[in-house]
Design an enzyme around this catalytic site. Structure first.
Site, PDB file in Angstrom:
ATOM      1  N   ASP A  20      95.478  61.912  36.929  1.00 38.72           N
ATOM      2  CA  ASP A  20      94.445  62.123  37.940  1.00 38.72           C
ATOM      3  C   ASP A  20      94.271  63.580  38.339  1.00 38.72           C
ATOM      4  OD1 ASP A  20      94.303  59.434  37.897  1.00 38.72           O
ATOM      5  OD2 ASP A  20      95.494  59.119  39.716  1.00 38.72           O
ATOM      6  N   SER A  80      95.483  66.708  31.325  1.00 39.33           N
ATOM      7  CA  SER A  80      95.025  66.652  29.943  1.00 39.33           C
ATOM      8  C   SER A  80      93.696  67.380  29.791  1.00 39.33           C
ATOM      9  CB  SER A  80      94.897  65.204  29.485  1.00 39.33           C
ATOM     10  OG  SER A  80      96.172  64.600  29.482  1.00 39.33           O
ATOM     11  N   ASN A 118      93.586  72.508  41.212  1.00 39.77           N
ATOM     12  CA  ASN A 118      92.535  72.091  40.283  1.00 39.77           C
ATOM     13  C   ASN A 118      91.423  71.330  41.019  1.00 39.77           C
ATOM     14  OD1 ASN A 118      91.351  71.819  37.772  1.00 39.77           O
ATOM     15  ND2 ASN A 118      92.470  69.943  37.272  1.00 39.77           N
ATOM     16  N   ALA A 163     142.312  34.173  22.818  1.00 44.83           N
ATOM     17  CA  ALA A 163     142.572  34.449  21.408  1.00 44.83           C
ATOM     18  C   ALA A 163     144.057  34.297  21.081  1.00 44.83           C
ATOM     19  CB  ALA A 163     142.100  35.862  21.044  1.00 44.83           C
ATOM     20  N   SER A 172     140.211  44.176  26.514  1.00 45.04           N
ATOM     21  CA  SER A 172     139.701  45.529  26.217  1.00 45.04           C
ATOM     22  C   SER A 172     138.503  45.470  25.272  1.00 45.04           C
ATOM     23  CB  SER A 172     140.813  46.425  25.671  1.00 45.04           C
ATOM     24  OG  SER A 172     141.595  45.781  24.685  1.00 45.04           O
TER      25      SER A 172
END
Lengths: 309, 642
Positions: free
Chosen positions: B45, B49, B176, B483, B553
């Site tokens: 705005d 560009s 601007n 495990a 871990s």
């Protein structure tokens, strides 16, 4: 208003050169198996010259790779050999065997020609020799999607480019760490403009293919553009007729496959004249190439996502 | 041509005549141009560009075919009615054009008679802070755009802060759309006054304000007749005359980070790099850091011949009089003013990745040509980029800016960022994904590291080990919950005990009852959990023990961190490789069931990742062997014991 140029203020060409050399040295230090893609055009010529500077007095510690479509100008094949010899680098040439077998050519197959010979050919070559980093001579001023591409541009294992997922590049720090299967395309002359390239060739006497200079050459018209008849028998065979050949003083703004690279009528025989003509010209550089127009406004971006350099 | 007001009569741009008449003279002029890199900040705005499009257009960087395409596009998707929408020249990627916003940094190029310019066009929204920081990192100057109708906004403050943070000293305040406020001086003056107060508050010492209109071309290349009250330079005049970074860097002490050692044959040994600051001449005394060895420069080598002097910004290769050690990552500096080295720093970080900062995790830190492993402490604060307030945080998320301490695993050669961008700016890289996750700027080295010395003790770790007649080890069991880590580790310890070995088993659950009772199961806490256990294991190994640890871990990064703490060969990673289905079927503690039903969050293997070891020293598969067999296998692998 402007200060006189003192020793400490490098010119823009000096800064661009230093940046390109820095990039090449980073790649050599961090990549396992780098290669330089060499297309024999003026951008490749500058990139090769920069590589020789970066590693002098050693020869550049990587090979040159030409992905050949078999449809290049004869003068390009001659230059390719000469530069490999002069630089002391290994020259690797790859031609896509599948494209050769199917007789893929720019007249009958249109976009497929670029796709098979160049895009596929490049992927095959990188896979064949296992290169993990490939220098390319693309510049950001060439085309809109290039303007946003990083200097270190990562490709997936299938060589695709994801413009939404690029690594940030801050200062002159480049992260060259790859994931498994990934490779990097590195563009050391990203920040050069066409004028910079010409200026550099001029300042450093970089050898370029004579096709960039105007000369009387056999030409024919095809789909409204002027082309050079580099290999008339082959042209006749593929077209199915003998095109009308006219001798004209022409030169080329970019070099690719001769049936895809439009010639411009010109009398510029010296480098300054070529530069002069380039600067005064009113069409942009890639206009001479058919490739960008294939897919509408986003042509190059689509091609790159598929793996085109 | 078109109905847009062009500025072809502008003296700055009448170069075409020179090109046509005397190309050699033109090339001579172009050759001596300097280069300015700048960034434009502002939202769509604000007309950013449009301004860049205007600069390209006015400097003849747009060719006729592009112009034709632009005219067509302007009518189709433009936002300026029938007039040319310059923004379309600049917004590159297809997706962006459709959405009408700029989302990445795009680089543009144009020339005037005096300079070549590279413009980094960056998006303005807050979610693109990282893009702006990227664009700003190489800029000599920033143009901060303000819509004259709106004045200083939150985003103006954000952009100014970021530019100042990254060290841009030349700031242009471009007010601007002056055409839309009737070129009113009072409006302009009020905005400048407002901005000046803000700029002072964040430490911006000076800035140049100018009233412009990118759309109409006022005060861009030519002084506007609409603003007779404005006496300053046009935007282009200013861009052509400000000082660039490399000229400032040349006056500082000499530093060259070594990128590559050039060794074509036995007779030549050169050190290649880009001069970060200062100048270097043959005959000058230099020092190689961090070793501190000195020598004399004999040659400054380039393909175009040796140089009498190399200056900041040039890529060169140096040769020395002596054969001293020097390799990639070292810094060559002027002998009597070398930079410091340190391993702990106070830094400002800009977080660039979707994955937030993991406090305590080891990342790669790349600074110049040096890459080290480093961990980030909990940030002292983050900065609210809109209000500049300091906010207490536990981590840094995407686009966050914060101050945090960093601890590297070895000393790096550095200078504060304010003195030297090359030796003070760094990036952090995720060790697993390889993504660039943060940009950082070193503020200063921490005294802490310098004042806390290692107290030498007379009884060494070798003495401890000798008395126990064993070599210390850390057997690091890792694997999914269920495990069999604890069971197997227990079996192994029993066997070692029988063998008269001095051991200690650190078990995950047990440690969480005491030492780590303050930690939960978030990623950050898991990282800290492992860091503490790693430190304890290391102390025990120093005491001569064989330490067994049984922790899930889950992250490779932390296991590698512990490995790096210990002498080579002492860390033995034991991967208890039980497939998820098997562990889940066992579900000894009923945890998988809870995790599946959602009662238990952050459970490894279910909703939190497990990263298996890539090269464990020992692997046991409990789907195929019993705990006893696994223990036997491990003992055999460790044999022969010393």
């Amino acid at each position: 208003m402007s200060k006189p140029t003192d020793r400490a203020t490098l010119t823009h060409i000096q800064r661009l050169e230093a940046e390109a050399i820095h990039i090449m040295r980073e790649v050599v230090a961090e990549a396992e198996r780098p290669v330089m893609l060499y297309s024999v055009g003026k951008d490749s010529a500058v990139m090769l010259h920069l590589a020789r500077k970066a590693f002098f007095p050693s020869p550049p510690p990587f090979p040159l790779l030409h992905v050949d479509t078999t449809w290049k100008f004869q003068a390009m094949y001659e230059m390719r050999q000469r530069m490999a010899t002069e630089s002391g680098m290994e020259l690797l040439i790859h031609q896509n065997p599948e494209a050769a077998e199917k007789g893929i050519n720019p007249f009958d197959h249109g976009p497929l020609h670029t796709d098979m010979w160049k895009t596929e050919g490049l992927k095959q070559a990188l896979d064949k020799w296992g290169f993990d980093a490939a220098f390319g001579g693309a510049r950001r001023d060439e085309e809109k999607s290039r303007a946003k591409e990083r200097i270190f541009s990562f490709r997936t294992a299938s060589h695709g480019w994801d413009p939404k997922n690029q690594r940030p590049e801050l200062w002159n720090l480049y992260n060259a760490r790859k994931n498994k299967g990934e490779s990097i395309r590195v563009f050391p002359i990203s920040n050069w403009t066409e004028l910079d390239i010409w200026q550099y060739i001029h300042l450093n006497d970089v050898p370029i293919v004579p096709l960039y200079f105007a000369e009387e050459r056999p030409t024919y018209e095809w789909e409204g553009q002027l082309f050079m008849a580099d290999d008339i028998p082959r042209l006749e065979k593929v077209l199915g007729y003998r095109p009308e050949i006219k001798m004209k003083s022409v030169r080329f703004r970019t070099l690719g496959c001769f049936p895809l690279t439009g010639a411009v009528e010109s009398t510029a025989k010296t480098l300054p004249q070529v530069i002069q003509e380039t600067l005064l010209t009113t069409t942009s550089e890639r206009q001479g190439r058919v490739i960008d127009k294939d897919a509408g406004g986003a042509g190059m971006e689509v091609k790159k996502q598929q793996g085109y350099f | 041509m078109t109905d847009v007001t062009t500025t072809t009569t502008d003296p700055v741009y009448v170069t075409e005549a020179l090109i046509a008449e005397d190309i050699e003279a033109y090339l001579e002029q172009h050759q001596h141009k300097t280069m300015l890199r700048f960034i434009t900040c502002g939202s769509v705005d604000d007309g950013k560009s449009t301004l860049i499009g205007r600069l390209l257009y006015d400097s003849k960087m747009i060719f006729e075919d592009q112009l034709a395409a632009l005219e067509t596009d302007s009518k189709k998707v433009g936002t300026q009615g029938q007039e040319i929408d310059f923004a379309l020249l600049v917004d590159g990627l297809a997706a962006e054009r459709e959405q009408g916003i700029t989302i990445d940094v795009a680089y543009r190029f144009f020339n005037t008679e005096k300079r070549k310019f590279i413009v980094a066009d960056c998006p303005g929204h807050e979610q693109y802070t990282r893009n702006m920081v990227t664009g700003a990192s190489t800029a000599d100057l920033a143009v901060i755009l303000i819509d004259a109708r709106k004045g200083v906004l939150v985003q103006t403050r954000r952009h100014s802060y970021l530019c100042h943070l990254i060290g841009i000293r030349n700031i242009v305040l471009a007010v601007n759309k002056m055409d839309l406020v009737g070129y009113d001086q009072a409006t302009f003056d009020a905005i400048v006054k407002d901005y000046a107060a803000f700029a002072r508050s964040i430490g911006i010492e000076s800035f140049t304000a100018m009233p412009i209109s990118g759309f109409k071309g006022d005060n861009i290349t030519t002084r506007s007749a609409q603003t007779p009250w404005y006496q300053g330079p046009t935007l282009i005049e200013h861009l052509e005359s400000v000082e660039v970074i490399t000229s400032r860097d040349a006056d500082k002490p000499f530093r060259l980070p070594v990128q590559w050692v050039n060794r074509p044959n036995l007779d030549f040994r050169g050190f290649s790099g880009l001069i970060a600051s200062g100048t270097v001449k043959p005959g000058e005394a230099v020092r190689v850091l961090p070793s501190g060895k000195t020598s004399t420069v004999t040659r400054v080598v380039t393909l175009d011949g040796d140089l009498d002097e190399g200056v900041a910004g040039q890529s060169v290769t140096l040769c020395f009089a002596d054969e001293i050690d020097c390799s990639r990552g070292d810094v060559i500096a002027i002998a009597d003013q070398p930079p410091q080295s340190a391993d702990q720093f106070e830094t400002t970080l800009v977080w660039l990745n979707d994955e937030p900062l993991h406090v305590g995790r080891a990342y790669w830190l790349k600074l110049g040509a040096q890459t080290v492993s480093a961990t980030v402490q909990q940030p002292k604060y983050a900065v609210n980029v809109n209000t500049m307030e300091h906010v207490a945080v536990k981590t840094l998320e995407l686009n966050a800016i914060g101050v945090a301490q960093i601890i590297a695993d070895k000393a790096i050669v550095f200078e504060p960022y304010a003195d030297n961008r090359t030796l003070g700016g760094f990036v952090l890289i995720d060790k697993i994904t390889n993504a660039t996750v943060a940009a950082g700027m070193i503020q200063f080295a921490l005294r802490r590291a310098q004042n806390v010395h290692w107290q030498p003790t007379d009884v060494t770790r070798a003495d401890h080990a000798r008395l126990k007649n064993q070599s210390p080890k850390v057997l690091w069991f890792t694997g999914l919950s269920g495990a069999g880590k604890s069971t197997i580790a227990n079996e192994v310890e029993k066997r070692l005990n029988v063998m008269n070995r001095h051991t200690f088993l650190l078990d995950g659950d047990n440690v969480r009852h005491g030492l780590n009772k303050d930690l939960g199961f978030t990623e950050a806490d898991r990282i800290e959990n492992i860091r503490r256990v790693g430190e304890v294991a290391k102390l025990m190994a120093d005491a001569g023990l064989i330490v067994l640890t049984a922790f899930i871990s889950p992250f490779r990064a932390e296991r590698e961190m512990v490995r790096a703490m210990l002498p080579e060969g002492e860390f033995v990673e034991v991967f208890v490789d039980t497939p998820l289905e098997v562990a889940e079927a066992r579900d000894v503690k009923g945890l998988y069931k809870k995790a599946r039903s959602g009662d238990l969050k952050n459970f490894t293997g279910i909703d939190s990742p497990y990263e298996p070891p890539l090269n464990p020293e020992i692997r046991v598969n409990t789907a195929e062997m019993t705990a006893e067999q696994a223990a036997e296998h491990i003992i055999r692998q460790l044999m022969p014991w010393k």
